[in-house]
Design a protein around this motif. Sequence first.
Motif, PDB file in Angstrom:
ATOM      1  N   VAL A  38       3.401  -9.950 -32.757  1.00 16.96           N
ATOM      2  CA  VAL A  38       4.459  -8.953 -32.586  1.00 16.96           C
ATOM      3  C   VAL A  38       5.080  -8.606 -33.935  1.00 16.96           C
ATOM      4  CG1 VAL A  38       6.765  -8.561 -31.606  1.00 16.96           C
ATOM      5  CG2 VAL A  38       4.960  -9.530 -30.195  1.00 16.96           C
ATOM      6  N   GLY A  39       5.341  -9.620 -34.748  1.00 16.87           N
ATOM      7  CA  GLY A  39       5.899  -9.370 -36.078  1.00 16.87           C
ATOM      8  C   GLY A  39       4.967  -8.538 -36.944  1.00 16.87           C
ATOM      9  N   LEU A  40       3.682  -8.837 -36.890  1.00 18.69           N
ATOM     10  CA  LEU A  40       2.712  -8.052 -37.657  1.00 18.69           C
ATOM     11  C   LEU A  40       2.594  -6.623 -37.133  1.00 18.69           C
ATOM     12  CD1 LEU A  40      -0.061 -10.734 -38.227  1.00 18.69           C
ATOM     13  CD2 LEU A  40       1.609  -9.891 -39.878  1.00 18.69           C
ATOM     14  N   ALA A  41       2.687  -6.459 -35.811  1.00 15.82           N
ATOM     15  CA  ALA A  41       2.670  -5.106 -35.238  1.00 15.82           C
ATOM     16  C   ALA A  41       3.893  -4.324 -35.704  1.00 15.82           C
ATOM     17  CB  ALA A  41       2.638  -5.181 -33.713  1.00 15.82           C
ATOM     18  N   LEU A  42       5.040  -4.981 -35.750  1.00 16.85           N
ATOM     19  CA  LEU A  42       6.249  -4.318 -36.217  1.00 16.85           C
ATOM     20  C   LEU A  42       6.099  -3.880 -37.681  1.00 16.85           C
ATOM     21  CD1 LEU A  42       9.711  -4.537 -35.308  1.00 16.85           C
ATOM     22  CD2 LEU A  42       9.382  -5.365 -37.619  1.00 16.85           C
ATOM     23  N   LEU A  43       5.576  -4.761 -38.510  1.00 16.62           N
ATOM     24  CA  LEU A  43       5.387  -4.410 -39.921  1.00 16.62           C
ATOM     25  C   LEU A  43       4.380  -3.277 -40.092  1.00 16.62           C
ATOM     26  CD1 LEU A  43       5.400  -7.997 -41.423  1.00 16.62           C
ATOM     27  CD2 LEU A  43       7.180  -6.253 -41.676  1.00 16.62           C
ATOM     28  N   LEU A  44       3.321  -3.294 -39.310  1.00 19.56           N
ATOM     29  CA  LEU A  44       2.321  -2.226 -39.384  1.00 19.56           C
ATOM     30  C   LEU A  44       2.934  -0.891 -38.962  1.00 19.56           C
ATOM     31  CD1 LEU A  44      -0.652  -1.346 -39.782  1.00 19.56           C
ATOM     32  CD2 LEU A  44      -0.974  -1.820 -37.365  1.00 19.56           C
ATOM     33  N   LEU A  45       3.671  -0.902 -37.862  1.00 21.89           N
ATOM     34  CA  LEU A  45       4.308   0.330 -37.407  1.00 21.89           C
ATOM     35  C   LEU A  45       5.347   0.819 -38.413  1.00 21.89           C
ATOM     36  CD1 LEU A  45       4.714  -0.485 -33.618  1.00 21.89           C
ATOM     37  CD2 LEU A  45       3.211   1.238 -34.636  1.00 21.89           C
ATOM     38  N   TRP A  46       6.087  -0.100 -39.000  1.00 24.90           N
ATOM     39  CA  TRP A  46       7.087   0.254 -40.008  1.00 24.90           C
ATOM     40  C   TRP A  46       6.407   0.939 -41.190  1.00 24.90           C
ATOM     41  CZ3 TRP A  46      10.748  -4.020 -42.364  1.00 24.90           C
ATOM     42  CH2 TRP A  46      11.730  -3.425 -43.153  1.00 24.90           C
ATOM     43  N   ARG A  47       5.295   0.381 -41.596  1.00 27.70           N
ATOM     44  CA  ARG A  47       4.557   0.937 -42.741  1.00 27.70           C
ATOM     45  C   ARG A  47       3.944   2.308 -42.402  1.00 27.70           C
ATOM     46  NH1 ARG A  47       3.903  -1.319 -47.853  1.00 27.70           N
ATOM     47  NH2 ARG A  47       1.952  -0.659 -48.749  1.00 27.70           N
ATOM     48  N   LEU A  48       3.382   2.443 -41.199  1.00 29.90           N
ATOM     49  CA  LEU A  48       2.731   3.701 -40.818  1.00 29.90           C
ATOM     50  C   LEU A  48       3.726   4.809 -40.500  1.00 29.90           C
ATOM     51  CD1 LEU A  48      -0.164   2.402 -38.546  1.00 29.90           C
ATOM     52  CD2 LEU A  48      -0.336   3.276 -40.872  1.00 29.90           C
ATOM     53  N   LEU A  49       4.805   4.451 -39.804  1.00 30.44           N
ATOM     54  CA  LEU A  49       5.754   5.466 -39.359  1.00 30.44           C
ATOM     55  C   LEU A  49       6.873   5.726 -40.364  1.00 30.44           C
ATOM     56  CD1 LEU A  49       6.092   4.341 -35.630  1.00 30.44           C
ATOM     57  CD2 LEU A  49       4.632   6.146 -36.568  1.00 30.44           C
TER      58      LEU A  49
END
Length: 160
Positions: free
Chosen positions: A116-127
């Motif tokens: 979940v933390g990695l998904a949040l970081l990925l979304l933060w970076r992409l969006l």
Amino acid sequence: MGVASPVVNAPTPSAPSGSPPPPSAPTRRAIVLVVACAVVGCFALYAHTLSGEAVFADRALVAKDACHRNLGSRGLEGPCAQAPLRTLSFALDHALFGTQVAVSRAVNVVLHGIAVGLALLLLWRLLGDSTAAILGAAVFALHPAASEAVATLAGRGMLL
């Protein structure tokens, strides 16, 4: 013959003074904090799954599977080689904690929290938007499809 006109560099348009600056990449400290918060949040969400007996396929994974109990003497051969990462993670659980179901389920919760933390970081970076990233990661954390992978030991392969 025509004379070439000199190229004049036009000024680059700047952002309006009222707009926010472009998003920056999260710092290492922010990354650790985000992942730690995700793990704590997942423990709060899935704490009720830690108690109770092993059910269905969990029984075979925890108590009866020779691959997890005797990995050192057998190695990753035959049926033990079918899911090597899952087999190694359960062998490590067994070596450190024995056949305690709650501990193995807690490992699943930690793995889900990291995802979940990695998904949040990925979304933060992409969006580039932390609010949208948090909402997307919350959907990922709370989605019913994740509950089987987190609450049952047989779902560990999905988490890895």
